[in-house]
Design a protein around this motif. Sequence first.
Motif, mmCIF file in Angstrom:
data_model
loop_
_atom_site.group_PDB
_atom_site.id
_atom_site.type_symbol
_atom_site.label_atom_id
_atom_site.label_comp_id
_atom_site.label_asym_id
_atom_site.label_seq_id
_atom_site.Cartn_x
_atom_site.Cartn_y
_atom_site.Cartn_z
ATOM 1 N N ARG A 159 10.029 3.289 6.117
ATOM 2 C CA ARG A 159 9.536 2.009 6.669
ATOM 3 C C ARG A 159 8.017 2.020 6.808
ATOM 4 N NH1 ARG A 159 14.286 2.683 9.838
ATOM 5 N NH2 ARG A 159 13.086 3.505 11.607
ATOM 6 N N SER A 160 7.466 3.175 7.203
ATOM 7 C CA SER A 160 6.011 3.278 7.352
ATOM 8 C C SER A 160 5.314 3.150 6.003
ATOM 9 C CB SER A 160 5.647 4.622 7.999
ATOM 10 O OG SER A 160 6.225 4.757 9.274
ATOM 11 N N LEU A 161 5.869 3.774 4.977
ATOM 12 C CA LEU A 161 5.272 3.707 3.647
ATOM 13 C C LEU A 161 5.345 2.288 3.083
ATOM 14 C CD1 LEU A 161 6.717 7.024 2.137
ATOM 15 C CD2 LEU A 161 4.327 6.579 2.701
ATOM 16 N N ARG A 162 6.424 1.595 3.357
ATOM 17 C CA ARG A 162 6.601 0.251 2.809
ATOM 18 C C ARG A 162 5.661 -0.782 3.435
ATOM 19 N NH1 ARG A 162 13.259 0.283 2.161
ATOM 20 N NH2 ARG A 162 13.253 1.239 0.072
ATOM 21 N N VAL A 163 5.185 -0.492 4.641
ATOM 22 C CA VAL A 163 4.231 -1.433 5.258
ATOM 23 C C VAL A 163 2.795 -1.018 4.961
ATOM 24 C CG1 VAL A 163 5.821 -2.072 7.095
ATOM 25 C CG2 VAL A 163 4.212 -0.186 7.463
ATOM 26 N N GLY A 164 2.620 0.032 4.140
ATOM 27 C CA GLY A 164 1.282 0.362 3.669
ATOM 28 C C GLY A 164 0.641 1.603 4.234
ATOM 29 N N HIS A 165 1.328 2.326 5.115
ATOM 30 C CA HIS A 165 0.740 3.554 5.662
ATOM 31 C C HIS A 165 0.755 4.667 4.621
ATOM 32 C CE1 HIS A 165 0.360 2.098 9.751
ATOM 33 N NE2 HIS A 165 1.626 1.705 9.750
#
Length: 321
Positions: A159-165
């Motif tokens: 989820r963190s990667l998908r929001v750009g982190h």
Amino acid sequence: MISAAPIIYIVIFAAVIAIVQGAYLVIFGKSISLNGKVNRRLELLEKGGGREQVLEQLRKEMTQHMKSQSIPLYSILATKAQKANIAFSPAQLIMIMGVVSVVAFVGLTVGTGVGTEVRGVLAVLMGVGGVFVWISSKANKRMSMLEEQLPEAIELMVRSLRVGHPFSSAISIVAHEIADPLGTEMGIISDESAYGRDVGECLKAMAERLDMQDLRFLAVAVTIQQTSGGNLAEILDGLAKVIRSRFRLFRRVKAITAEAKWSGKLLSAFPVVAVIGVNVVEPTYFDEVMESSVFIPACLVVGFLLVLNLIVMRALVNIKV
């Protein structure tokens, strides 16, 4: 006349384990609990410890046991102590084994009338055995919790990667949001990567230290993505689903093999329980047999067969998932 000696032995052994657990909680307090709402790393940071200082302390705790395998007698505890992440140092654990052995010796002296040599041997066995049982219990519990937390942690990374982190930030988020034991483990990886160590190497080192297959999968996935590229979020999402499927299958296998495991334990424990029961009801029942020259060899053979039964039954139901 009923003999209370077997019951006294059991009570003293249980007291030894309780003393070790009590000392652990007194020295380290609630900060050492496996499933605290605030993980241990964050609690140490909140108490004023610097990030580098806390990292050094936690790394020392996590590696000290494997570095001490050369110590006589301690090698049998090192692997379990490493997985349990026991905060006691090897020297402290050895000292505790000595202290609880003395306590057991005093208890045997007060509660039983056996010879000094026998009391000494039993006291040492209770001291070492009690510490080993305690460490083994904590190791099994900690590894089970890590296995349950890992899919949730990976999904949080996704989820963190998908929001750009970036992935390093995803690791940091997991370190703050996941409870212990995985929270502190991920926090160490976050700190190490912040100081320049490769994240893939950190994950690989953690997987080898804990001897955890699912973590090896995670380390390999991250390393391949770093070298070959690709959508890490999709890779980790698939990995989380695979780990959850393996976990469900493992639970199913565990349920199916539970009957066989307990049958092996029952068959091995029944002769010992029967002897203790007979000795409690009729303390003189074995007096004549004990004078026979074959008594000790027969006891050794029976003990060997009981242990062999446990090993064979464990091997038969040890199904790799």
